[in-house]
Scaffold this motif. Structure first.
Motif, PDB file in Angstrom:
ATOM      1  N   GLY A 154      79.036  24.921  73.482  1.00  0.00           N
ATOM      2  CA  GLY A 154      79.610  23.506  74.113  1.00  0.00           C
ATOM      3  C   GLY A 154      80.948  23.041  74.091  1.00  0.00           C
ATOM      4  O   GLY A 154      81.121  21.919  74.262  1.00  0.00           O
ATOM      5  N   THR A 155      81.427  23.978  73.165  1.00  0.00           N
ATOM      6  CA  THR A 155      83.242  23.509  73.098  1.00  0.00           C
ATOM      7  C   THR A 155      83.697  23.132  74.188  1.00  0.00           C
ATOM      8  O   THR A 155      84.604  21.944  74.135  1.00  0.00           O
ATOM      9  N   SER A 185      80.826  25.472  81.868  1.00  0.00           N
ATOM     10  CA  SER A 185      80.241  26.057  80.521  1.00  0.00           C
ATOM     11  C   SER A 185      79.001  26.894  81.228  1.00  0.00           C
ATOM     12  O   SER A 185      78.049  26.457  82.022  1.00  0.00           O
ATOM     13  N   ARG A 186      79.142  28.031  80.563  1.00  0.00           N
ATOM     14  CA  ARG A 186      78.231  29.078  81.220  1.00  0.00           C
ATOM     15  C   ARG A 186      76.720  28.967  80.868  1.00  0.00           C
ATOM     16  O   ARG A 186      75.864  29.694  81.262  1.00  0.00           O
ATOM     17  N   LEU A 187      76.442  27.813  79.958  1.00  0.00           N
ATOM     18  CA  LEU A 187      75.009  27.670  79.450  1.00  0.00           C
ATOM     19  C   LEU A 187      74.245  26.789  80.353  1.00  0.00           C
ATOM     20  O   LEU A 187      73.043  26.711  80.340  1.00  0.00           O
ATOM     21  N   VAL A 188      75.015  26.282  81.387  1.00  0.00           N
ATOM     22  CA  VAL A 188      74.295  25.105  82.465  1.00  0.00           C
ATOM     23  C   VAL A 188      73.857  26.157  83.650  1.00  0.00           C
ATOM     24  O   VAL A 188      74.681  26.980  84.224  1.00  0.00           O
ATOM     25  N   ASP A 192      82.787  21.839  77.124  1.00  0.00           N
ATOM     26  CA  ASP A 192      82.214  20.515  77.482  1.00  0.00           C
ATOM     27  C   ASP A 192      82.876  19.378  76.732  1.00  0.00           C
ATOM     28  O   ASP A 192      83.099  18.208  77.231  1.00  0.00           O
ATOM     29  N   ARG A 193      82.668  19.727  75.265  1.00  0.00           N
ATOM     30  CA  ARG A 193      83.147  18.548  74.595  1.00  0.00           C
ATOM     31  C   ARG A 193      84.645  18.242  74.676  1.00  0.00           C
ATOM     32  O   ARG A 193      85.177  17.037  74.876  1.00  0.00           O
ATOM     33  N   VAL A 194      85.474  19.219  74.897  1.00  0.00           N
ATOM     34  CA  VAL A 194      87.038  19.043  75.222  1.00  0.00           C
ATOM     35  C   VAL A 194      87.107  18.372  76.356  1.00  0.00           C
ATOM     36  O   VAL A 194      87.831  17.584  76.809  1.00  0.00           O
ATOM     37  N   ARG A 195      86.223  18.633  77.414  1.00  0.00           N
ATOM     38  CA  ARG A 195      86.534  18.236  78.806  1.00  0.00           C
ATOM     39  C   ARG A 195      86.016  16.691  78.914  1.00  0.00           C
ATOM     40  O   ARG A 195      86.365  15.889  79.835  1.00  0.00           O
ATOM     41  N   THR A 196      85.384  16.511  77.913  1.00  0.00           N
ATOM     42  CA  THR A 196      84.840  14.768  77.988  1.00  0.00           C
ATOM     43  C   THR A 196      85.912  14.082  77.076  1.00  0.00           C
ATOM     44  O   THR A 196      85.458  12.851  77.160  1.00  0.00           O
ATOM     45  N   MET A 197      86.958  14.789  76.570  1.00  0.00           N
ATOM     46  CA  MET A 197      87.724  13.807  75.788  1.00  0.00           C
ATOM     47  C   MET A 197      89.104  13.578  76.789  1.00  0.00           C
ATOM     48  O   MET A 197      89.391  14.644  77.475  1.00  0.00           O
ATOM     49  N   PRO A 198      89.968  12.815  76.496  1.00  0.00           N
ATOM     50  CA  PRO A 198      91.116  12.479  77.237  1.00  0.00           C
ATOM     51  C   PRO A 198      92.340  13.304  76.850  1.00  0.00           C
ATOM     52  O   PRO A 198      93.258  13.026  76.432  1.00  0.00           O
ATOM     53  N   VAL A 199      92.082  14.715  76.762  1.00  0.00           N
ATOM     54  CA  VAL A 199      92.927  15.725  76.397  1.00  0.00           C
ATOM     55  C   VAL A 199      92.916  16.777  77.654  1.00  0.00           C
ATOM     56  O   VAL A 199      92.011  17.201  78.285  1.00  0.00           O
ATOM     57  N   THR A 232      76.588  14.549  73.363  1.00  0.00           N
ATOM     58  CA  THR A 232      76.020  15.519  72.838  1.00  0.00           C
ATOM     59  C   THR A 232      75.324  16.473  73.639  1.00  0.00           C
ATOM     60  O   THR A 232      74.210  16.017  73.961  1.00  0.00           O
ATOM     61  N   GLY A 233      75.956  17.586  73.935  1.00  0.00           N
ATOM     62  CA  GLY A 233      75.371  18.221  74.939  1.00  0.00           C
ATOM     63  C   GLY A 233      73.886  19.173  74.482  1.00  0.00           C
ATOM     64  O   GLY A 233      73.734  19.198  73.350  1.00  0.00           O
ATOM     65  N   GLN A 234      73.466  20.142  75.361  1.00  0.00           N
ATOM     66  CA  GLN A 234      72.318  20.757  74.960  1.00  0.00           C
ATOM     67  C   GLN A 234      72.779  21.932  74.167  1.00  0.00           C
ATOM     68  O   GLN A 234      71.756  22.266  73.416  1.00  0.00           O
ATOM     69  N   HIS A 235      73.768  22.213  74.215  1.00  0.00           N
ATOM     70  CA  HIS A 235      74.512  23.397  73.431  1.00  0.00           C
ATOM     71  C   HIS A 235      75.357  22.685  72.260  1.00  0.00           C
ATOM     72  O   HIS A 235      76.362  22.124  72.659  1.00  0.00           O
ATOM     73  N   THR A 236      75.202  23.094  71.154  1.00  0.00           N
ATOM     74  CA  THR A 236      75.949  22.520  70.131  1.00  0.00           C
ATOM     75  C   THR A 236      77.500  22.890  70.456  1.00  0.00           C
ATOM     76  O   THR A 236      77.743  24.032  70.610  1.00  0.00           O
ATOM     77  N   ALA A 237      78.418  21.788  70.020  1.00  0.00           N
ATOM     78  CA  ALA A 237      79.625  22.290  70.320  1.00  0.00           C
ATOM     79  C   ALA A 237      80.574  22.147  68.952  1.00  0.00           C
ATOM     80  O   ALA A 237      81.524  22.060  68.757  1.00  0.00           O
ATOM     81  N   VAL A 238      79.558  22.382  67.882  1.00  0.00           N
ATOM     82  CA  VAL A 238      80.098  22.729  66.614  1.00  0.00           C
ATOM     83  C   VAL A 238      80.747  23.946  66.350  1.00  0.00           C
ATOM     84  O   VAL A 238      80.359  24.891  66.891  1.00  0.00           O
TER      85      VAL A 238
END
Lengths: 288, 272
Positions: B102-103, B268-271, B105-112, A84-90
Motif C-alpha cells: 500500500g506504500t 498499485s498492483r494489488l488492485v 497509494d499512501r504516498v500518492r494520497t499525500m501532497p508530495v 487506509t487501503g485494503q493492503h497495509t502501507a506500513v
C-alpha cells in the motif's frame, strides 16, 4: 467552525477500465458519521474509495469532498482525507514511531512536531510498548492499528477505510471498531467498505449497497431491513437451532400460508430479515 | 438528515505544506535505513566486494595474468563495476515492493511528489554502491593494488563509477516499476549483471573470439573499465573517456524517459 451535512457528494460518477464499466453513474450524498458501503466482490467498492482518495481518475460525473472538487482541487482534497487501503502501507523495516514520523514529515510537520504526534497516536492506538520495534514484527491487528494511525497523523476530516478489518481475528476487529467509533464521535466523517454485514450493522450510521457499479439501496440498517421485504419464518430443530428459513412478503396472509405449509409439530420463529438476507435479496449474490 | 459539526483540523496540525526538499530527504533517509537494516544488502555491500577481490586475485590472477600482483591492477576497475551492478539490482526489488504494497497509494494520497519515493531509492543505491567501491579499493590496496592516480584522476575515476551506478540504478528502478513482483524484478536484471564478463573487465578483448569481441567493444563496461583503469594508473584514458561518459548518460536518459512515462500510469498492483 464549518457546518455541513454533505461530506461527499457524488454526481453521476462513472469509471471504466477498458470496456468494463466499474462505476455506472453513481449519485450519492454522504453525511457526517460512519457510512458503510456494502456489496459483493467486484461491485466497485474499492474503485469508489480510490476515486474519492484521488488515486483514480473519473471518467464521468463529478465528486466533491466537503465542497472541493477531487479533480480541480486535488491537493486540497488530499489535505482533508485520510486513507487506509485494503493492503497495509506500513513499512515493516521501520519501527512504529519511524513510520508515523515519516508520514508526519511528509505532511509538513517539523521533526519535533512529527515525533510528538507519533507519540500521541501510539498511545491512542495501544502501540506505545511496541513503538521502537520494527513494524515487521507486529501482529496483524497491530499493523492495522498502525496503518490507521498513519492515516490520522494530520487529523483528516474525512477518513476512508477500505475493508479495514479483513483478515483480523474477532478481538482485533472489535478493538478497531472501537477506535473508528471514537474518531467518528470526535467529528471525523468515516466512509468504509466492508464485506462483513455484521460490521456495517454494528458500526455504521448509514449503509449503502453497491452492485455491479450501481447504488441499489441506501439508508439506515433498520430502513434497509424494513424496505427489503418481509419477515422470515425460521424452522428450528429439536435443540432450538434454526435449520431453515423461508422468506415472506411480510403480510399476515403470506406468513400464515407459509406456516400452514409446515407440519403442525414444527417449531418456528418469525423474525426480521438480517442485513445479510437484505443484501442477498438486493444483489442476488452473497455479500462476501 | 441532522446537521452535525465537522471538526476543523487540530490546532497542533496546521495545514502546512512540506518544504520542497523534505519529501526527498525523508525518502532518502527511509531507503538508507532499509539498506542498513537489511542483512542481505549489507552482505552484498561488504562481503561480495571482498570475496570477489580475493577470488579474482588469488584464484584467477595467477592463471590469467601470470602474476597476481600485476593482475590486481588490471582487474580492480572491473570488480568495482561488477559490484555496482549487483548493488544497483536491489533497487528493482525495493521499488517493486513499494508498488505491490500500500506504500505507493499512501504516498500518492499525500501532497508530495510521488517520484520522491524513486529518488530516495536511487540516492540510497548510489551511496550504498560508492561504499562498496570503497571496500573494493581498500581490499585491493591490502592485497597489493597500487594506484598511481593523482587527486584529479581519482575524482574522475570515482565520477565515472558514480555516473554508471546512477545510470543502472535508474534502469533497475524502471524494471522494478514494470515487474509484476519483487522476484521478477530481480530476475530481469540478470542480463545487466552479466555485462562485465563479456567486456575487458577481466580479460583483454583481444583474447575473445571475434563475434564476442564485437559485442565486448560495443557495450558500456569496456570503455568504462578502460577509462577507470587508465585513470587509476595515472594515465590519460584518451578516446575511451568519451564513450565512458556517453554510455551512462544515454542509459540514464532512456531510463528517466521510460520512468517519467510509466510512473504516473503505474497503479498499485494489488488492485484488480
Amino acid at each position: 467552525m464549518t457546518y455541513t451535512d454533505e461530506v461527499l457528494v457524488l454526481d453521476d460518477v462513472t469509471k471504466r477500465f477498458g470496456a468494463h464499466t466499474v462505476l455506472d453513474g453513481v449519485s450519492w450524498r454522504i453525511g457526517p458519521g460512519i457510512t458503510a458501503l456494502l456489496g459483493p466482490n467486484g461491485a466497485g467498492k474499492t474503485t469508489l474509495i480510490r476515486i474519492v482518495s484521488t488515486l483514480e481518475h473519473l471518467d464521468g460525473g463529478r465528486l466533491t469532498v466537503l465542497g472541493h472538487d477531487v479533480v480541480r482541487e486535488r491537493r486540497t482534497v488530499q489535505q482533508l482525507l485520510g486513507l487506509t487501503g485494503q493492503h497495509t502501507a506500513v513499512d515493516g523495516m521501520l519501527s512504529g514511531t519511524e513510520n508515523l514520523v515519516m508520514v508526519g514529515r511528509l505532511l509538513g510537520l517539523s521533526r519535533l512536531d512529527a515525533r510528538r504526534r507519533a507519540g500521541e497516536l501510539l498511545d491512542q492506538f495501544d502501540l506505545a510498548d511496541a513503538a521502537r520495534r520494527r513494524a515487521g514484527t507486529y501482529s496483524g491487528g497491530m499493523r492495522r492499528r498502525l496503518d490507521l494511525a498513519m492515516s490520522l497523523v494530520r487529523a483528516p476530516r474525512v477518513l476512508l477505510l477500505d475493508e479495514p478489518t479483513t483478515g483480523l481475528d474477532p478481538r482485533s476487529r472489535r478493538a478497531l471498531w472501537e477506535q473508528v467509533r471514537r474518531l467518528a464521535d470526535d467529528g471525523t466523517a468515516v466512509l468504509l467498505t466492508t464485506q462483513y454485514l455484521e460490521e456495517a450493522d454494528a458500526l455504521a450510521d448509514r449503509i449503502a449497497v453497491l452492485d455491479s457499479g450501481r447504488l441499489v439501496a441506501e439508508g439506515t440498517a433498520a430502513e434497509l431491513k424494513a424496505g427489503a421485504g418481509g419477515d422470515v419464518v425460521e424452522v428450528l430443530d429439536e435443540h432450538g437451532q434454526p435449520s431453515g428459513a423461508l422468506s415472506t412478503d411480510g403480510t399476515a396472509g403470506h406468513v400464515a400460508s407459509v406456516l400452514r405449509s409446515l407440519p403442525g409439530t414444527a417449531r418456528v420463529q418469525v423474525r426480521r430479515p438480517t442485513l445479510d438476507e437484505v443484501v442477498l435479496q438486493l444483489t442476488g449474490k452473497d455479500a462476501a | 438528515m441532522t446537521t452535525v459539526a465537522v471538526r476543523e483540523p487540530l490546532a497542533t496540525t496546521p495545514p502546512v505544506r512540506p518544504g520542497v526538499l523534505t519529501p526527498f530527504t525523508v525518502f532518502v533517509g527511509r531507503s538508507l535505513r532499509h539498506s542498513l537494516r537489511d542483512p542481505e544488502a549489507l552482505l552484498m555491500g561488504i562481503a561480495l566486494p571482498t570475496l570477489l577481490m580475493l577470488v579474482f586475485t588469488f584464484v584467477f590472477g595467477g592463471a590469467i595474468g601470470g602474476d597476481s600482483r600485476a593482475y590486481i591492477d588490471y582487474v580492480t576497475p572491473g570488480i568495482i563495476l561488477l559490484c555496482a551492478g549487483y548493488g544497483a539490482a536491489t533497487t528493482a526489488v525495493a521499488v517493486s515492493r513499494d508498488m505491490t504494497t500500500g506504500t505507493i497509494d499512501r504516498v500518492r494520497t499525500m501532497p508530495v511528489p510521488g517520484v520522491a519515493l524513486l529518488v530516495g531509492h536511487t540516492v540510497a543505491s548510489l551511496l550504498r554502491n560508492l561504499f562498496s567501491t570503497a571496500v573494493v579499493i581498500l581490499v585491493g590496496v591490502l592485497l597489493g593494488f597500487r594506484p598511481a592516480a593523482g587527486p584529479v584522476e581519482w575524482l574522475a575515476a570515482v565520477g565515472l563509477v558514480a555516473l554508471w551506478i546512477l545510470a543502472i540504478t535508474a534502469l533497475f528502478a524502471f524494471l522494478g516499476l514494470v515487474a509484476g513482483s519483487a522476484e521478477a524484478a530481480s530476475g530481469y536484471g540478470f542480463i545487466l549483471l552479466f555485462l562485465p564478463y563479456a567486456s575487458s573487465a577481466f580479460v583483454p578483448v583481444a583474447t575473445m573470439p571475434s563475434w564476442l569481441r564485437v559485442f565486448a567493444e560495443h557495450q558500456p563496461i569496456t570503455p568504462l573499465t578502460e577509462s577507470i583503469r587508465a585513470l587509476l594508473a595515472g594515465v590519460s584514458p584518451g578516446g575511451d573517456a568519451v564513450a565512458a561518459v556517453l554510455w551512462p548518460l544515454g542509459v540514464l536518459a532512456v531510463a528517466l524517459v521510460l520512468t517519467a512515462w510509466r510512473f504516473p500510469r503505474t497503479r498499485s498492483r494489488l488492485v484488480h
